[in-house]
Design a protein around this motif. Structure first.
Motif, short mmCIF file in Angstrom:
data_model
loop_
_atom_site.label_atom_id
_atom_site.label_comp_id
_atom_site.label_asym_id
_atom_site.label_seq_id
_atom_site.Cartn_x
_atom_site.Cartn_y
_atom_site.Cartn_z
N ALA A 120 0.72 -1.34 0.01
CA ALA A 120 -0.12 -0.34 -0.19
C ALA A 120 0.41 1.22 -0.02
CB ALA A 120 -1.15 0.19 1.55
N GLY A 121 2.21 1.36 0.63
CA GLY A 121 2.63 2.84 0.67
C GLY A 121 3.51 2.67 -0.23
N SER A 162 0.84 4.19 -3.22
CA SER A 162 0.37 5.62 -2.87
C SER A 162 2.02 6.34 -3.51
CB SER A 162 0.59 5.64 -1.28
OG SER A 162 0.07 7.44 -0.83
N ARG A 163 3.32 5.94 -3.36
CA ARG A 163 4.06 6.65 -3.60
C ARG A 163 4.19 6.86 -5.45
NH1 ARG A 163 6.33 4.31 0.75
NH2 ARG A 163 7.48 2.78 -0.65
N MET A 211 1.21 6.41 -7.77
CA MET A 211 0.05 6.73 -7.73
C MET A 211 0.58 8.59 -7.89
SD MET A 211 -2.45 5.40 -8.49
CE MET A 211 -4.02 5.85 -7.70
N TYR A 212 1.55 8.85 -6.58
CA TYR A 212 1.95 10.77 -6.04
C TYR A 212 2.40 10.56 -7.04
CZ TYR A 212 4.17 14.65 -4.68
OH TYR A 212 4.37 15.87 -4.00
N MET A 259 -9.19 10.34 -6.46
CA MET A 259 -9.73 8.94 -4.93
C MET A 259 -10.73 9.26 -4.91
SD MET A 259 -6.38 7.42 -4.81
CE MET A 259 -6.68 7.30 -2.80
N ARG A 317 -5.47 10.77 0.24
CA ARG A 317 -4.44 10.17 -1.31
C ARG A 317 -2.80 9.79 -0.63
NH1 ARG A 317 -3.27 11.23 -5.79
NH2 ARG A 317 -4.81 12.41 -6.44
N SER A 318 -2.58 9.55 0.63
CA SER A 318 -1.71 9.01 1.34
C SER A 318 -1.81 7.19 1.77
CB SER A 318 -0.88 9.76 2.22
OG SER A 318 -2.20 9.63 3.38
N ARG A 319 -3.01 6.81 1.44
CA ARG A 319 -3.93 5.79 2.11
C ARG A 319 -4.08 5.32 1.00
NH1 ARG A 319 -6.95 5.61 7.39
NH2 ARG A 319 -6.42 7.77 7.93
N MET A 320 -3.95 3.97 1.16
CA MET A 320 -4.58 3.23 -0.20
C MET A 320 -5.23 2.15 0.20
SD MET A 320 -3.14 4.47 -3.12
CE MET A 320 -3.14 3.67 -4.06
N LEU A 353 -3.08 -1.16 -9.86
CA LEU A 353 -2.89 0.05 -9.71
C LEU A 353 -3.15 0.99 -10.68
CD1 LEU A 353 -1.74 1.75 -7.40
CD2 LEU A 353 -0.12 1.80 -8.56
#
Length: 294
Positions: free
Chosen positions: A91-92, A95-96, A98-99, A107, A113-116, A149
């Protein structure tokens, strides 16, 4: 990404756009058998040739499992071909990704946004940018080691072998399929049986399912893993609506909604009729599906 070319104009005038090119990846993990290679190549070519019907200059990239990209079938297609492997992200890391990918995908409401929402995701590692140099993706199957993803908007084909009555998918496999169908901008099917399966078993909104004419290279089991799986007809096996209990809970990052998918292609009759559609009808059907994604 999109390549837009402008003509020089006198000072003070808006430049004239003469070409807008989008890059679309057609992704297939199952290409071991000749039928599978023929099918994915035919689909990629259908999107390539049909895009022009809707005024889109599309550059289609055929993305196949590493080691098969130099097969003569793909080389003969005259398309750009890449190899890939699935890259599983927690998940971490997702998230990166995606950013940094700067996706156009929003989302879900209320999600940070920091969490999936899921524990893991997969991306296609093509050795470049996880296909992020492409504007959109088309997956030939909703099954993967984990949910996709959605770094780019995508369509997904649902062939007969993911029918619940085929009995070839585990509970985890069904969950992954459900997540990917939920997250997709649209679901593409080749038969009315599968249209009904998407709506009544997997719980996909009817407006997001598009029935396309089956290409002659894509037989009913062309994209199956074994080549021998054939699900019982839905007239023989009930759809058992709601039995996949997790579909309504699938997070899927489903932010595309049903906009643009209200017009579902009403292709005539059976698979046999679809196989006999002429080139113009094929181009219209596949071109509309691609245009609404882009």
């Amino acid at each position: 990404m999109s390549d837009t070319i402008f003509l020089r104009t006198p000072s003070g005038e808006e430049p004239a756009v003469v070409r807008n090119t989008v890059r679309v990846a057609v992704v297939a993990a199952e290409v071991e058998r000749p039928q599978q290679r023929a099918c994915v190549t035919a689909v990629a070519q259908a999107f390539h040739h049909s895009a022009a019907c809707h005024g889109t200059q599309a550059k289609v990239v055929l993305v196949v499992v590493n080691g098969s990209e130099f097969h003569e079938t793909f080389e003969a297609s005259h398309l750009s071909v890449r190899g890939f492997t699935w890259d599983v992200l927690d998940a971490g890391a997702a998230s990166r990704a995606m950013y940094y990918a700067g996706p156009t995908l929003a989302m879900p409401a209320g999600a940070a946004r920091s969490r999936m929402p899921l524990e893991s995701y997969v991306v296609a590692d093509d050795g470049i940018r996880h296909l992020c140099d492409c504007d959109a993706w088309v997956f030939m199957s909703p099954l993967a080691p984990a949910p996709f993803l959605p770094l780019r908007p995508f369509l997904v084909f649902a062939d007969e072998w993911v029918h619940h009555a085929a009995g070839v998918l585990s509970a985890d496999g069904l969950r992954i399929v459900a997540e990917n169908l939920t997250a997709a901008a649209g679901v593409l099917v080749w038969s009315d049986d599968m249209l009904q399966e998407m709506v009544h078993f997997y719980g996909v909104d009817r407006e997001r399912v598009r029935l396309l004419p089956r290409l002659s290279a894509c037989g009913e089991t062309a994209m199956t893993a074994s080549g021998s799986v054939r699900h019982p007809s839905v007239t023989d096996v009930p759809l058992e609506q709601g039995q996949v209990w997790f579909v309504s809970e699938a997070s899927g990052l489903s932010a595309y909604g049903s906009a643009g998918w209200s017009r579902v292609a009403e292709m005539a009759g059976s698979a046999e009729n679809a196989w006999s559609e002429n080139d113009e009808q094929l181009a219209v059907a596949y071109g509309e599906a691609l245009a609404e994604l882009l």
